[in-house]
Design a protein around this motif. Structure first.
Motif, mmCIF file in Angstrom:
data_model
loop_
_atom_site.group_PDB
_atom_site.id
_atom_site.type_symbol
_atom_site.label_atom_id
_atom_site.label_comp_id
_atom_site.label_asym_id
_atom_site.label_seq_id
_atom_site.Cartn_x
_atom_site.Cartn_y
_atom_site.Cartn_z
ATOM 1 N N GLN A 123 -1.622 11.809 11.845
ATOM 2 C CA GLN A 123 -1.427 11.973 10.399
ATOM 3 C C GLN A 123 -2.023 10.787 9.649
ATOM 4 N N TYR A 124 -1.804 9.589 10.166
ATOM 5 C CA TYR A 124 -2.339 8.391 9.528
ATOM 6 C C TYR A 124 -3.869 8.429 9.517
ATOM 7 N N GLN A 125 -4.457 8.844 10.637
ATOM 8 C CA GLN A 125 -5.911 8.937 10.724
ATOM 9 C C GLN A 125 -6.444 9.928 9.693
ATOM 10 N N ALA A 126 -5.783 11.069 9.547
ATOM 11 C CA ALA A 126 -6.209 12.069 8.559
ATOM 12 C C ALA A 126 -6.016 11.538 7.143
ATOM 13 N N THR A 167 -11.862 8.625 4.748
ATOM 14 C CA THR A 167 -12.472 8.567 3.413
ATOM 15 C C THR A 167 -13.950 8.945 3.399
ATOM 16 N N ASP A 168 -14.448 9.520 4.482
ATOM 17 C CA ASP A 168 -15.878 9.829 4.559
ATOM 18 C C ASP A 168 -16.225 11.239 4.116
ATOM 19 N N GLY A 169 -15.433 11.847 3.261
ATOM 20 C CA GLY A 169 -15.748 13.176 2.756
ATOM 21 C C GLY A 169 -14.563 14.112 2.844
ATOM 22 N N PRO A 170 -14.827 15.398 2.626
ATOM 23 C CA PRO A 170 -13.751 16.395 2.657
ATOM 24 C C PRO A 170 -13.081 16.443 4.033
ATOM 25 N N LEU A 171 -11.850 16.913 4.036
ATOM 26 C CA LEU A 171 -11.091 16.981 5.274
ATOM 27 C C LEU A 171 -10.233 18.235 5.274
ATOM 28 N N LEU A 172 -10.248 18.959 6.366
ATOM 29 C CA LEU A 172 -9.391 20.117 6.545
ATOM 30 C C LEU A 172 -8.268 19.704 7.475
ATOM 31 N N ILE A 211 -0.363 14.605 0.966
ATOM 32 C CA ILE A 211 0.122 13.783 -0.147
ATOM 33 C C ILE A 211 -0.214 12.312 0.120
ATOM 34 N N ALA A 212 -0.016 11.867 1.358
ATOM 35 C CA ALA A 212 -0.370 10.488 1.720
ATOM 36 C C ALA A 212 -1.872 10.263 1.533
ATOM 37 N N ARG A 213 -2.664 11.228 1.941
ATOM 38 C CA ARG A 213 -4.127 11.117 1.779
ATOM 39 C C ARG A 213 -4.498 11.029 0.303
ATOM 40 N N THR A 214 -3.882 11.875 -0.508
ATOM 41 C CA THR A 214 -4.157 11.855 -1.949
ATOM 42 C C THR A 214 -3.808 10.491 -2.537
ATOM 43 N N ALA A 215 -2.637 9.986 -2.196
ATOM 44 C CA ALA A 215 -2.218 8.670 -2.695
ATOM 45 C C ALA A 215 -3.197 7.588 -2.244
ATOM 46 N N HIS A 216 -3.609 7.654 -0.983
ATOM 47 C CA HIS A 216 -4.548 6.667 -0.437
ATOM 48 C C HIS A 216 -5.897 6.727 -1.168
ATOM 49 N N LEU A 217 -6.407 7.935 -1.375
ATOM 50 C CA LEU A 217 -7.701 8.078 -2.058
ATOM 51 C C LEU A 217 -7.638 7.545 -3.492
ATOM 52 N N MET A 250 0.822 -1.173 0.000
ATOM 53 C CA MET A 250 0.000 0.000 0.000
ATOM 54 C C MET A 250 0.877 1.251 0.000
ATOM 55 N N LEU A 251 0.444 2.248 -0.761
ATOM 56 C CA LEU A 251 1.204 3.496 -0.861
ATOM 57 C C LEU A 251 1.330 4.219 0.475
ATOM 58 N N ILE A 252 0.313 4.147 1.295
ATOM 59 C CA ILE A 252 0.289 4.882 2.559
ATOM 60 C C ILE A 252 1.444 4.500 3.472
#
Length: 160
Positions: A12-15, A19-24, A38-44, A1-3
């Motif tokens: 950071q991992y939790q953020a 995957t339940d919608g937008p995140l700030l 970047i990790a979130r983008t890769a994960h999505l 997995m990329l993450i």
């Protein structure tokens, strides 16, 4: 997995895996915001999200360039190029251009976006046409009451 390649702490991992919608993501300098995004983008993307639907926003062109470069290191060229990485100014410009296109479409359909004065004029005409008269409420007071209800998000069905 990329993450797994990002060395993220628990927050950071939790953020990054949310995957339940937008995140700030809001944190101070040096806290790892860019790495988390970047990790979130890769994960999505790895989870099947269309890169065109991902928006990363920052304040400076320098930060935008850094984010785009980091995404390009993680995702293949095609997917990385489709992620929307923009400054807040670029997003505002895009919104203004979209509004302009909507207005052009509406103009071609003989539709108009009405200002308050025009809306009030139509309201008054409707009052006359429907024969609505009230000793309790003048037209201007009725207009103000409707605008107030709308501003508070109230449902017209609640009127008694």
């Amino acid at each position: 997995m990329l993450i797994d390649q990002f060395d993220l702490d628990q927050d950071q991992y939790q953020a990054a895996t949310y995957t339940d919608g937008p995140l700030l993501v809001y944190a101070g300098p040096g806290a790892g915001k860019t790495r988390t995004l970047i990790a979130r983008t890769a994960h999505l993307v790895e989870q099947g999200m269309n890169p065109n639907e991902i928006y990363l926003t920052t304040f400076t062109r320098k930060a935008r360039g850094e984010m785009q470069a980091r995404i390009s290191e993680v995702l293949d060229v095609d997917k990385a190029s489709r992620v929307n990485v923009m400054t807040i100014d670029a997003i505002a410009y895009r919104i203004l251009k979209a509004v302009e296109r909507v207005r052009e479409i509406n103009a071609s359909r003989q539709c108009r976006i009405a200002d308050d004065e025009t809306l009030y004029q139509h309201f008054r005409e409707t009052i006359v046409l429907t024969g609505f008269e009230s000793a309790k409420l003048s037209q201007i007071d009725a207009w103000k009451e409707i605008r107030d209800w709308k501003g508070r998000g109230r449902d017209p069905a609640e009127i008694n």
